[in-house]
Design a protein around this motif. Structure first.
Motif, PDB file in Angstrom:
ATOM      1  N   ASP A 115       2.408   7.523  -2.148  1.00 36.82           N
ATOM      2  CA  ASP A 115       0.954   7.465  -2.140  1.00 36.82           C
ATOM      3  C   ASP A 115       0.463   6.710  -3.365  1.00 36.82           C
ATOM      4  N   ILE A 116      -0.682   6.030  -3.214  1.00 35.75           N
ATOM      5  CA  ILE A 116      -1.273   5.250  -4.306  1.00 35.75           C
ATOM      6  C   ILE A 116      -2.594   5.887  -4.707  1.00 35.75           C
ATOM      7  N   LYS A 134      -8.505   2.157   1.532  1.00 33.64           N
ATOM      8  CA  LYS A 134      -8.398   2.549   2.934  1.00 33.64           C
ATOM      9  C   LYS A 134      -7.473   1.625   3.726  1.00 33.64           C
ATOM     10  N   LYS A 135      -7.255   0.415   3.222  1.00 31.13           N
ATOM     11  CA  LYS A 135      -6.399  -0.543   3.915  1.00 31.13           C
ATOM     12  C   LYS A 135      -4.940  -0.481   3.479  1.00 31.13           C
ATOM     13  N   ILE A 136      -4.613   0.382   2.540  1.00 29.82           N
ATOM     14  CA  ILE A 136      -3.223   0.503   2.105  1.00 29.82           C
ATOM     15  C   ILE A 136      -2.378   0.964   3.298  1.00 29.82           C
ATOM     16  N   GLY A 193      -3.202   5.385   0.740  1.00 33.27           N
ATOM     17  CA  GLY A 193      -4.250   5.364  -0.271  1.00 33.27           C
ATOM     18  C   GLY A 193      -4.888   6.732  -0.450  1.00 33.27           C
ATOM     19  N   LEU A 194      -4.825   7.291  -1.661  1.00 34.40           N
ATOM     20  CA  LEU A 194      -5.383   8.619  -1.918  1.00 34.40           C
ATOM     21  C   LEU A 194      -6.839   8.567  -2.365  1.00 34.40           C
ATOM     22  N   GLY A 195      -7.195   7.579  -3.184  1.00 33.57           N
ATOM     23  CA  GLY A 195      -8.554   7.514  -3.703  1.00 33.57           C
ATOM     24  C   GLY A 195      -8.571   6.892  -5.083  1.00 33.57           C
ATOM     25  N   PHE A 196      -9.631   7.191  -5.843  1.00 26.32           N
ATOM     26  CA  PHE A 196      -9.731   6.646  -7.189  1.00 26.32           C
ATOM     27  C   PHE A 196     -10.356   7.670  -8.130  1.00 26.32           C
ATOM     28  N   CYS A 197     -10.121   7.470  -9.416  1.00 24.42           N
ATOM     29  CA  CYS A 197     -10.748   8.267 -10.465  1.00 24.42           C
ATOM     30  C   CYS A 197     -11.585   7.319 -11.332  1.00 24.42           C
TER      31      CYS A 197
END
Length: 202
Positions: free
Chosen positions: A96-97, A147-149, A154-158
């Protein structure tokens, strides 16, 4: 020799609910993930090397998440290349990214006597102006590439330091000010910026 930072991403609680009403929460438990964090590099050909080294001897590290930090002013500005390299990492390591550290400016102005990290148009992306709407558009782009990973990795961002606004006594960042003030998610009047709408729609 490159150094590696191992971090723990703490997802505070996973709720088991019968509905979306908070009063109906029946149980909660902390969940911990092991991750490896790496800043987005300019030497893209060797981008996978730290992870390959970490997975092999002598380290044999185990991790669940690849964490990436991305700041255009310090790293690459080719957005299609950013997307392709993130996808490559997900496919190569089947991990996961999580974009663990991002931010973007809503203005090039300042509201105190501290020098801001970002104050020149050459430091920003031409696709996203240093305006409240430009900041929002940048986050919309970031969400779109996550979302395109491939394989739903794709997990999200901080968002880094969304609240480091400038105010008297803010000694945590700088005396009587903040060098990060124009990258916050609040304007100089401490009002929420349009970028917050990203969280409502995602």
């Amino acid at each position: 020799m490159k150094k590696y930072l191992i971090f723990i991403v703490i997802v505070c609680f996973i709720f088991s609910c019968s509905s979306t009403n908070d009063e109906n929460i029946t149980e909660a438990e902390p969940v911990f993930y092991k991750g490896m964090d790496l800043s987005f590099q300019s030497e893209l050909e060797s981008y996978n090397i730290p992870y390959k080294n970490a997975l092999g001897k002598p380290f044999d590290l185990e991790f669940d998440i690849i964490g990436l930090s991305y700041y255009p002013q310090f790293q690459i500005k080719d957005l299609s290349l950013v997307q392709s390299k993130i996808n490559e990492l997900a496919l190569t390591f089947n991990k996961d990214i999580l974009m663990v550290e991002i931010a973007y400016r809503f203005t090039l102005e300042w509201n105190d006597n501290s020098i801001n990290y970002i104050g020149d148009k050459n430091q920003i992306l031409t696709e996203f102006p240093a305006t409240p709407e430009g900041q929002k558009a940048y986050l919309e782009w970031m969400v779109s590439i996550i979302k395109k990973i491939p394989n739903n990795k794709g997990l999200g961002f901080c968002y880094w330091a969304p609240d480091w606004v400038a105010f008297t006594g803010n000694v945590t960042t700088s005396t009587n000010g903040s060098a990060w003030e124009n990258q916050c998610l609040f304007d100089f009047n401490f009002k929420a910026l349009p970028a917050f709408e990203i969280y409502n729609s995602n």
